[in-house]
Write a protein that holds these residues in place. Structure first.
Motif, PDB file in Angstrom:
ATOM      1  N   ASN A   1       0.821  -1.211   0.000  1.00 24.78           N
ATOM      2  CA  ASN A   1       0.000   0.000   0.000  1.00 24.78           C
ATOM      3  C   ASN A   1       0.852   1.257   0.000  1.00 24.78           C
TER       4      ASN A   1
ATOM      5  N   PHE B   1      -7.128   7.956  -4.550  1.00 24.26           N
ATOM      6  CA  PHE B   1      -6.454   6.665  -4.404  1.00 24.26           C
ATOM      7  C   PHE B   1      -5.240   6.800  -3.495  1.00 24.26           C
TER       8      PHE B   1
ATOM      9  N   THR C   1      -4.821   4.485  -0.117  1.00 21.25           N
ATOM     10  CA  THR C   1      -3.670   3.605   0.132  1.00 21.25           C
ATOM     11  C   THR C   1      -2.801   4.141   1.262  1.00 21.25           C
TER      12      THR C   1
ATOM     13  N   GLN D   1     -10.151  -3.524 -14.395  1.00 20.12           N
ATOM     14  CA  GLN D   1     -10.150  -2.455 -13.399  1.00 20.12           C
ATOM     15  C   GLN D   1     -11.299  -2.637 -12.411  1.00 20.12           C
TER      16      GLN D   1
ATOM     17  N   ALA E   1     -10.601  -5.415  -9.951  1.00 20.61           N
ATOM     18  CA  ALA E   1      -9.694  -4.959  -8.902  1.00 20.61           C
ATOM     19  C   ALA E   1     -10.448  -4.146  -7.853  1.00 20.61           C
ATOM     20  N   LEU E   2     -11.355  -3.282  -8.298  1.00 24.09           N
ATOM     21  CA  LEU E   2     -12.127  -2.463  -7.359  1.00 24.09           C
ATOM     22  C   LEU E   2     -13.065  -3.327  -6.515  1.00 24.09           C
TER      23      LEU E   2
ATOM     24  N   GLY F   1     -11.066  -5.515  -4.173  1.00 26.71           N
ATOM     25  CA  GLY F   1     -10.443  -4.640  -3.191  1.00 26.71           C
ATOM     26  C   GLY F   1     -11.385  -4.269  -2.053  1.00 26.71           C
TER      27      GLY F   1
ATOM     28  N   SER G   1      -5.768  -7.035  -2.176  1.00 24.16           N
ATOM     29  CA  SER G   1      -6.323  -5.852  -2.837  1.00 24.16           C
ATOM     30  C   SER G   1      -5.224  -5.024  -3.480  1.00 24.16           C
ATOM     31  N   SER G   2      -4.118  -4.838  -2.758  1.00 20.05           N
ATOM     32  CA  SER G   2      -3.013  -4.032  -3.266  1.00 20.05           C
ATOM     33  C   SER G   2      -2.415  -4.644  -4.519  1.00 20.05           C
TER      34      SER G   2
ATOM     35  N   TYR H   1      -4.723  -3.972  -7.423  1.00 21.64           N
ATOM     36  CA  TYR H   1      -4.614  -2.585  -7.865  1.00 21.64           C
ATOM     37  C   TYR H   1      -3.357  -2.390  -8.708  1.00 21.64           C
TER      38      TYR H   1
ATOM     39  N   SER I   1      -3.819  -3.958 -12.058  1.00 26.21           N
ATOM     40  CA  SER I   1      -4.726  -3.186 -12.897  1.00 26.21           C
ATOM     41  C   SER I   1      -4.058  -1.923 -13.440  1.00 26.21           C
TER      42      SER I   1
END
Length: 327
Positions: A19, A40, A44, A179, A182-183, A186, A216-217, A220, A223
């Motif tokens: 992150n 974002f 993070t 994308q 990923a969201l 996440g 999640s990281s 991201y 992506s």
């Protein structure tokens, strides 16, 4: 230090480092990205603080140290989900205003104050002590009334962000769906982990959420590198797509409707998003009352045709997609 505790700290540190890397990476490149990058960075950054506090809490040897690092966790943890929600809101095209930021950060700020002053009122934790069986750094805690409010807000922020991403799925071209995945993941990973934690199915005295945030990281990061998140987004593409004066209808390789712009909608009021996924031949018959005057034969060739219906119509066929332009 036992092996289990070492594994927990390693996973938390991995989440924190990833992150922190994402935060600085996007911060350095923010001038090349859209405005969404700033939210974002906040998301993070808060998550990295949360992970750092959690890792140091597991290195604590007495109650005072554990309380201190819990306060550090709350500098990040309550703010990360609403920052993530604001990020997703702007991603899907909802304009984020200062009043939204202020409103969503009120409860996290109160939660931070509540934790920092908990010894005076015990409204957040009724009991917060070293686990009498496991010892430090494991915590035995009983939640107070404010913890319930705080928890409902955190869950709601993540769940709404998840729903916003899901809502965009059908309207998003395949090229951008990575994308959205990923969201969605996440937001979903910490929701599920926190729920399992509150149900008592995780190791006693340990918050497992920061241990799984590396998932999640990683998504991201994947992506950003693979589908150019922040530089090419569905919402940016939609703004351009809908600004085109000519009507454009987009089909997939199986000749099914996947998108149309505002000009097409104005030209053909019967066009609806409910038609997404339906065969174009059937949709054309609904729009015009007649069969489309062209047969799609070769998916791998590129060609352009012009027919007439309320003006000239250009049809461009490519191997990746079909675009249907009503001039």
């Amino acid at each position: 230090m036992n092996l289990d505790l070492t594994a927990y700290i390693t996973l938390i540190c991995t989440s924190g480092v990833l992150n922190l890397y994402l935060c600085f990476y996007v911060f350095i490149k923010r001038h090349h990205y859209s405005n969404i990058a700033h939210l974002f960075i906040l998301h993070t950054g808060f998550t990295a603080i949360y992970c750092m506090g959690a890792a140091f809490s597991l290195l604590s040897v007495n109650l005072e140290e554990m309380k201190f690092w819990t306060v550090v966790q709350y500098v990040g943890m309550p703010f990360s989900p609403p920052a993530g929600l604001l990020f997703v809101m702007q991603y899907v095209g909802i304009k984020v205003r200062k009043k939204h930021i202020f409103a969503l950060f009120i409860i996290p700020f109160i939660s931070l104050i509540m934790v920092a002053t908990n010894d005076w009122h015990h409204l957040h934790y009724r009991v917060f002590e070293i686990d009498p069986v496991l010892g430090a750094p494991y915590i035995h805690q009983e939640i107070g009334p404010w913890y319930t409010i705080h928890g409902m807000f955190i869950f709601s922020s993540m769940f709404v962000a998840f729903l916003l991403a899901v809502y965009r799925w059908k309207e998003t071209a395949k090229a951008y769906r990575l994308q959205l995945i990923a969201l969605m993941v996440g937001q979903l990973v910490p929701i599920v982990t926190a729920f399992v934690y509150l149900m008592g199915f995780t190791p006693q005295g340990i918050d497992p959420v920061p241990m799984v945030l590396w998932v999640s990281s990683f998504l991201y990061l994947w992506s950003i590198n693979s589908s150019r998140m922040f530089t090419v987004m569905p919402v940016a593409k939609d703004a351009i797509f809908n600004s085109i004066n000519d009507g454009v209808i987009v089909l997939d390789e199986a000749y099914r409707l996947i998108e149309f712009n505002l000009a097409s909608k104005n030209m053909f009021p019967q066009l609806k998003k409910a038609m997404f996924g339906k065969r174009f031949a059937d949709i054309w018959f609904t729009l015009s009352g007649s069969s489309f005057p062209f047969t799609f034969e070769n998916k791998n060739s590129s060609q352009e045709l012009r027919v007439f219906f309320r003006g000239p119509i250009s049809v461009y066929i490519s191997s990746s997609h079909l675009s249907f332009a009503v001039c």
